[in-house]
Motif scaffolding. Structure first.
Motif, mmCIF file in Angstrom:
data_model
loop_
_atom_site.group_PDB
_atom_site.id
_atom_site.type_symbol
_atom_site.label_atom_id
_atom_site.label_comp_id
_atom_site.label_asym_id
_atom_site.label_seq_id
_atom_site.Cartn_x
_atom_site.Cartn_y
_atom_site.Cartn_z
ATOM 1 N N ARG A 65 0.821 -1.214 0.000
ATOM 2 C CA ARG A 65 0.000 0.000 0.000
ATOM 3 C C ARG A 65 0.854 1.263 0.000
ATOM 4 N N LEU A 66 2.150 1.123 0.129
ATOM 5 C CA LEU A 66 3.010 2.320 0.137
ATOM 6 C C LEU A 66 3.073 2.911 -1.278
ATOM 7 N N PRO A 67 3.066 4.246 -1.378
ATOM 8 C CA PRO A 67 3.058 4.882 -2.703
ATOM 9 C C PRO A 67 4.148 4.359 -3.642
ATOM 10 N N GLY A 89 10.611 11.821 -3.434
ATOM 11 C CA GLY A 89 9.303 11.578 -2.831
ATOM 12 C C GLY A 89 9.277 12.091 -1.419
ATOM 13 N N GLU A 90 8.066 12.277 -0.912
ATOM 14 C CA GLU A 90 7.924 12.812 0.439
ATOM 15 C C GLU A 90 8.217 11.716 1.463
ATOM 16 N N THR A 91 8.458 12.155 2.682
ATOM 17 C CA THR A 91 8.735 11.212 3.764
ATOM 18 C C THR A 91 7.561 10.248 3.923
ATOM 19 N N GLY A 92 7.870 8.995 4.111
ATOM 20 C CA GLY A 92 6.833 8.005 4.382
ATOM 21 C C GLY A 92 6.303 7.314 3.146
ATOM 22 N N SER A 93 6.851 7.639 1.958
ATOM 23 C CA SER A 93 6.304 6.979 0.772
ATOM 24 C C SER A 93 6.920 5.594 0.554
ATOM 25 N N GLY A 94 7.890 5.232 1.386
ATOM 26 C CA GLY A 94 8.434 3.873 1.307
ATOM 27 C C GLY A 94 9.775 3.780 0.610
ATOM 28 N N LYS A 95 10.430 4.897 0.410
ATOM 29 C CA LYS A 95 11.686 4.890 -0.337
ATOM 30 C C LYS A 95 12.786 4.103 0.390
ATOM 31 N N THR A 96 13.006 4.450 1.637
ATOM 32 C CA THR A 96 14.134 3.864 2.356
ATOM 33 C C THR A 96 13.981 2.359 2.567
ATOM 34 N N THR A 97 12.775 1.932 2.894
ATOM 35 C CA THR A 97 12.592 0.509 3.169
ATOM 36 C C THR A 97 12.390 -0.313 1.897
ATOM 37 N N GLN A 98 11.723 0.244 0.896
ATOM 38 C CA GLN A 98 11.346 -0.583 -0.263
ATOM 39 C C GLN A 98 12.337 -0.571 -1.418
ATOM 40 N N CYS A 135 16.886 -3.211 10.689
ATOM 41 C CA CYS A 135 16.094 -4.182 11.468
ATOM 42 C C CYS A 135 14.705 -4.329 10.852
ATOM 43 N N ARG A 136 14.141 -3.188 10.478
ATOM 44 C CA ARG A 136 12.804 -3.208 9.892
ATOM 45 C C ARG A 136 12.809 -4.004 8.578
ATOM 46 N N VAL A 137 13.801 -3.756 7.747
ATOM 47 C CA VAL A 137 13.842 -4.418 6.447
ATOM 48 C C VAL A 137 14.126 -5.915 6.621
ATOM 49 N N ILE A 331 8.602 4.682 19.087
ATOM 50 C CA ILE A 331 7.909 5.676 18.268
ATOM 51 C C ILE A 331 6.889 5.021 17.340
ATOM 52 N N TYR A 332 7.097 3.725 17.077
ATOM 53 C CA TYR A 332 6.165 3.028 16.181
ATOM 54 C C TYR A 332 5.051 2.296 16.935
ATOM 55 N N GLU A 333 5.128 2.332 18.265
ATOM 56 C CA GLU A 333 4.096 1.623 19.048
ATOM 57 C C GLU A 333 2.763 2.376 18.988
ATOM 58 N N PHE A 360 12.744 9.465 9.841
ATOM 59 C CA PHE A 360 11.792 8.527 10.413
ATOM 60 C C PHE A 360 10.389 8.967 10.041
ATOM 61 N N SER A 361 9.577 8.041 9.548
ATOM 62 C CA SER A 361 8.202 8.433 9.274
ATOM 63 C C SER A 361 7.280 7.616 10.163
ATOM 64 N N ILE A 362 6.465 8.328 10.894
ATOM 65 C CA ILE A 362 5.597 7.665 11.855
ATOM 66 C C ILE A 362 4.173 7.859 11.350
ATOM 67 N N ASP A 363 3.528 6.757 11.040
ATOM 68 C CA ASP A 363 2.259 6.838 10.313
ATOM 69 C C ASP A 363 1.105 7.480 11.082
ATOM 70 N N ASP A 364 1.044 7.225 12.392
ATOM 71 C CA ASP A 364 -0.162 7.676 13.091
ATOM 72 C C ASP A 364 -0.051 9.074 13.688
HETATM 73 O O1 CDP Z 1 11.899 6.627 3.168
HETATM 74 P P1 CDP Z 1 10.471 7.058 3.259
HETATM 75 O O2 CDP Z 1 10.314 8.213 4.164
HETATM 76 O O3 CDP Z 1 9.863 7.301 1.932
HETATM 77 O O4 CDP Z 1 9.633 5.855 3.913
HETATM 78 P P2 CDP Z 1 10.140 4.585 4.740
HETATM 79 O O5 CDP Z 1 11.121 4.995 5.778
HETATM 80 O O6 CDP Z 1 10.560 3.534 3.775
HETATM 81 O O7 CDP Z 1 8.843 4.117 5.510
HETATM 82 C C1 CDP Z 1 7.818 3.390 4.906
HETATM 83 C C2 CDP Z 1 6.834 2.943 5.948
HETATM 84 O O8 CDP Z 1 7.416 2.032 6.841
HETATM 85 C C3 CDP Z 1 6.264 4.080 6.772
HETATM 86 O O9 CDP Z 1 4.896 3.866 6.810
HETATM 87 C C4 CDP Z 1 6.888 3.871 8.134
HETATM 88 O O10 CDP Z 1 6.067 4.316 9.166
HETATM 89 C C5 CDP Z 1 7.098 2.374 8.169
HETATM 90 N N1 CDP Z 1 8.214 1.998 9.066
HETATM 91 C C6 CDP Z 1 7.950 1.312 10.235
HETATM 92 O O11 CDP Z 1 6.807 1.050 10.540
HETATM 93 N N2 CDP Z 1 8.998 0.939 11.063
HETATM 94 C C7 CDP Z 1 10.262 1.255 10.760
HETATM 95 N N3 CDP Z 1 11.263 0.904 11.579
HETATM 96 C C8 CDP Z 1 10.549 1.965 9.569
HETATM 97 C C9 CDP Z 1 9.491 2.321 8.734
#
Ligand code: CDP
Ligand code: MG
Length: 728
Positions: A65-67, A89-98, A135-137, A331-333, A360-364
């Motif tokens: 579901r990430l952009p 892309g803006e923060t939280g679009s999934g760049k770093t993790t995906q 760790c997340r990845v 922060i993600y809890e 860091f992008s925190i969704d909520d």
């Molecule tokens: O790099 P970008 O800001 O585009 O996004 P990202 O860091 O890849 O994060 C994508 C999603 O993974 C976001 O919804 C984050 O909240 C989530 N995420 C997470 O839940 N736990 C982490 N340790 C890192 C990211």
């Protein structure tokens, strides 16, 4: 090799039609328990041969579901066709993790292992981000952290022979380039958060530009925030740019009517108001530093608890760079549950430095509070002073802060300054770090990389010629560069230490002064943030009392040594630390840093030794070794009662935090801080005659401005000649 492993795909053959995007169309009919049509997908993880866990599928569902997932095919195709790609892309679009995982899909497992090299690396400007995102990845890929996915940050890493994806700090990649100039170990390098323009990223950009010309098989992906992407595109000769759509929901921005007198107090007040009046949703507050953040967390928790059941419970979480990844997870809890079944909803409140702007992008998070300040490094090459100031942020920074909401739902951003101030006072952008830093260490690294012509090095924004000259001058005085600007043997050694060259010099000298064990401890303590807990007003007396126990009257460096020794003598005990108002994490980190530095010393054949504690030269030797590194940071007590820095003749004052019981005639200092006055901090008493003994090339009186110190040094030199003549 597991026979069930998925079919092989060679590097950059994009998986035709069958990328996960198309395979994992969310199927509301629910063909499987996970809500995905997984029929085409191997149930076995191709990296470790294990069946996928339930958590993998749960996370995958969220990932799709990430952009950024919508652009996966476009990305892979562009990666295949180009050597350099820019992703914005803006923060939280999934760049770093995906993005790194997309790249991995193009890599064949068997050849990855056969060649025993890391195939994909992704740089981060912050060590905490590198550790936590890896760790997340690892979780998302359903592998164990440190095996297929690892991290490497200054003085710490978690990797293995199997590692195919490594997150590392930009500084670490730069260090790698020293030993492996063409970075042969890597197939794809992803420079993340390039927009942050950290010093190391800026240098890497220039270095990689050169490497790409020589290695046509190497690919580079530069990830940037949208507004800065064009600049990277231009720098890389018009490389293609893929834009990831960002914020999906509107963000309302509020300004204050009048300027706020005390931003901290205003920020806390705003948090409480939001919590009382606004619908549920997390709050993100931007403050400037660790101590301020800890204080604010404490105050918010207290204020809310004073309000009793008028409001719901809160979970207040700090976020700054020296946290451990484990602490960061908070922060993600989710927010706390209501206290009773029909109680008011709980709220999560994250209080962060500007690290949360992009790393860091925190969704909520639904509400952002932006007081408009950040701690920023400033370097004045004329007086060789690097200091951190709390200063107003830029418009670009304000934009990033408001962009921290509105991704999953509507958001609100409260700017604690007036709209007029935003328009007229904030500068458009933050200057890149390279324009604000002491670049001595960077110059050393570039020299080690064999880049001699620094004037023509392809910097995206070249440092001021004055800063470059100063760095060359400092390195020459330290003996790291000869008079022609070439790296000396000592320079080679200093470049091995991932530290300021002054500290490196001090470590090298310490073997000769028979105190390297002690200087190692002091260097480690200097590399970590304040080891003393900063007291609130109520605690100040007890903290001062505790601090006095470690005090060494000859100076703060020796006091740091006492703290470290006491920590070790008390078995590195956490409760001992809190009883003595010593920051346990800082000490633990220092211990780790010390270990790493000791390994480097051993590798470089530098002797680890100590003077006997009962020998009266024990402390003298340590102070001399300190001076051998910091002879350019000396101040002299003038007859008028203030200090004057050597050669630059700046009026400075001893910082009130010092532990001296007297005002020494000569002191070395570690840093300058400007608050109400210019203070020198972390100071130790040294002797005038040591200056001429240890650094006669620097204390060469022909090149010395007129001052009281010059007269004194003249006398010392004269006396020295007389004694020499007498002994002949
Ligand atoms: O790099 P970008 O800001 O585009 O996004 P990202 O860091 O890849 O994060 C994508 C999603 O993974 C976001 O919804 C984050 O909240 C989530 N995420 C997470 O839940 N736990 C982490 N340790 C890192 C990211
Ligand atoms: Mg990111």
């Amino acid at each position: 090799m597991d026979p069930k492993r998925k079919s092989k795909v060679s590097l950059f053959d994009v998986v035709d039609e069958a990328t996960f995007t198309t395979k994992l169309n969310i199927d509301d009919g629910g063909t499987t328990a996970h809500g995905f049509d997984c029929s085409n997908m191997s149930p076995v993880n191709r990296w470790n041969g294990c069946p996928y866990s339930q958590r993998y599928y749960d996370m995958l569902q969220k990932r799709t579901r990430l952009p950024v997932w919508h652009q996966k095919r476009e990305f892979l195709k562009a990666l295949k066709d180009n050597q350099v790609l820019i992703i914005a892309g803006e923060t939280g679009s999934g760049k770093t993790t995906q993005i790194p995982q997309f790249v991995l899909e193009t890599i064949d497992v068997e050849s990855a292992y056969k060649h025993k090299r890391f195939m994909v690396v992704c740089t981060q400007p912050h060590r905490l981000a590198a550790m936590s995102v890896s760790c997340r990845v690892a979780q998302e890929m359903d592998v164990t952290i440190g095996e297929e996915v690892g991290y490497s940050v200054r003085l710490d890493d978690l990797i293995s022979d199997k590692t195919v994806l490594m997150y590392l700090t930009d500084g670490m990649l730069l260090r790698e380039a020293i030993n492996d100039p063409l970075l042969w170990r890597y197939k794809v390098i992803i420079l993340d958060e390039a927009n942050e323009r950290s010093l190391a990223t800026d240098v890497l950009l220039g270095v990689l530009k050169g490497v790409l010309k020589k290695r046509h098989d190497l690919k580079l992906v530069v990830i940037s925030e949208t507004h800065k992407a064009k600049k990277f595109q231009n720098y890389f000769f018009g490389a293609p740019l893929i834009k990831v759509p960002g914020r999906l929901h509107p963000v309302e921005i509020f300004y204050t009517q009048e300027p706020e007198r005390d931003y901290l107090e205003a920020a806390i007040r705003t948090v409480v108001q939001i919590h009382m009046c606004e619908p549920p949703g997390g709050i993100l507050v931007f403050l400037t530093g660790e101590q301020e953040i800890e204080d604010a967390c404490h105050k918010i928790t207290k204020e809310v608890s004073n309000m009793g059941d008028e409001v719901g419970p809160v979970k207040v979480v700090p976020l700054y760079s020296t946290l451990t990844p484990l602490m960061l997870n908070k922060i993600y809890e989710p927010p706390p549950s209501p206290l009773t079944k029909d109680g008011l909803a709980g709220r999560k409140i994250v209080v962060s430095t500007n690290i949360a702007e992009t790393s860091f992008s925190i969704d909520d998070i639904v509400y952002v509070i932006d007081p408009g300040f950040a701690k920023q490094k400033v370097y004045n090459p004329r007086v060789r002073v690097e200091s951190s100031f709390v200063s107003p942020i830029s418009k670009a920074s304000a934009h990033l802060r408001s962009g921290c909401v509105g991704r999953t739902q509507r958001g609100k951003c409260f700017r604690l300054y007036t709209e007029k101030s935003f328009k007229n006072d904030l500068q458009p952008k933050t200057y890149p770090e390279i324009l604000r830093s002491n670049i001595a260490h960077t110059v050393l690294t570039l020299k080690k990389l064999g880049i001699d012509d620094l004037i023509h090095f392809d910097f995206m924004d070249p440092p001021a010629p004055e800063a470059l000259m100063r760095a060359l001058e400092v390195l020459n005085y330290l003996g790291a560069l000869d008079d022609n600007g070439n790296l000396t043997k000592l320079g080679e050694i200093l470049s091995e230490f991932p530290l300021d060259p002054h500290i490196g010099k001090m470590l090298v000298a310490s073997s000769k002064f028979n105190c390297s064990n002690e200087i190692l401890s002091i260097s480690a303590m200097l590399s970590v943030p304040n080891c003393f807990v900063q007291p609130g007003k109520a605690q100040k007396a007890s903290v001062d009392k505790a601090k006095a126990r470690f005090r060494h009257i000859d100076g703060d460096h020796l006091t740091l040594l006492n703290v470290y020794h006491a920590y070790k003598q008390n078995n590195e005990d956490e409760s001992w630390c809190s009883e003595n108002f010593v920051n346990y994490r800082a000490l633990k980190f220092a211990d780790n840093v010390r270990h790493q530095l000791a390994c480097i010393m051993i590798r470089l054949n530098l002797k680890l030794c100590s003077t006997d504690l009962n020998n009266r030269d024990y402390y003298t030797n340590i102070r001399k070794a300190l001076l051998a590194g910091y002879f350019m940071q000396v101040a002299h007590l003038e007859s008028k009662g203030h200090y004057l820095t050597m050669k630059d003749n700046l009026v400075v004052h001893l910082h009130p935090s010092n532990c001296l019981d007297h005002k020494p005639e000569w002191v070395i200092y570690n840093e300058c801080v400007l608050t109400s006055k210019l203070f020198i901090q972390t100071v130790t008493d040294v002797r005038g005659q040591w200056l001429v003994e240890i650094a006669p090339h620097y204390y060469d009186l022909d090149n010395f401005p007129q001052c009281e110190a010059k007269q004194l040094l003249k006398k010392i030199y004269k006396k020295k000649v007389e004694t020499r003549n007498k002994t002949r």
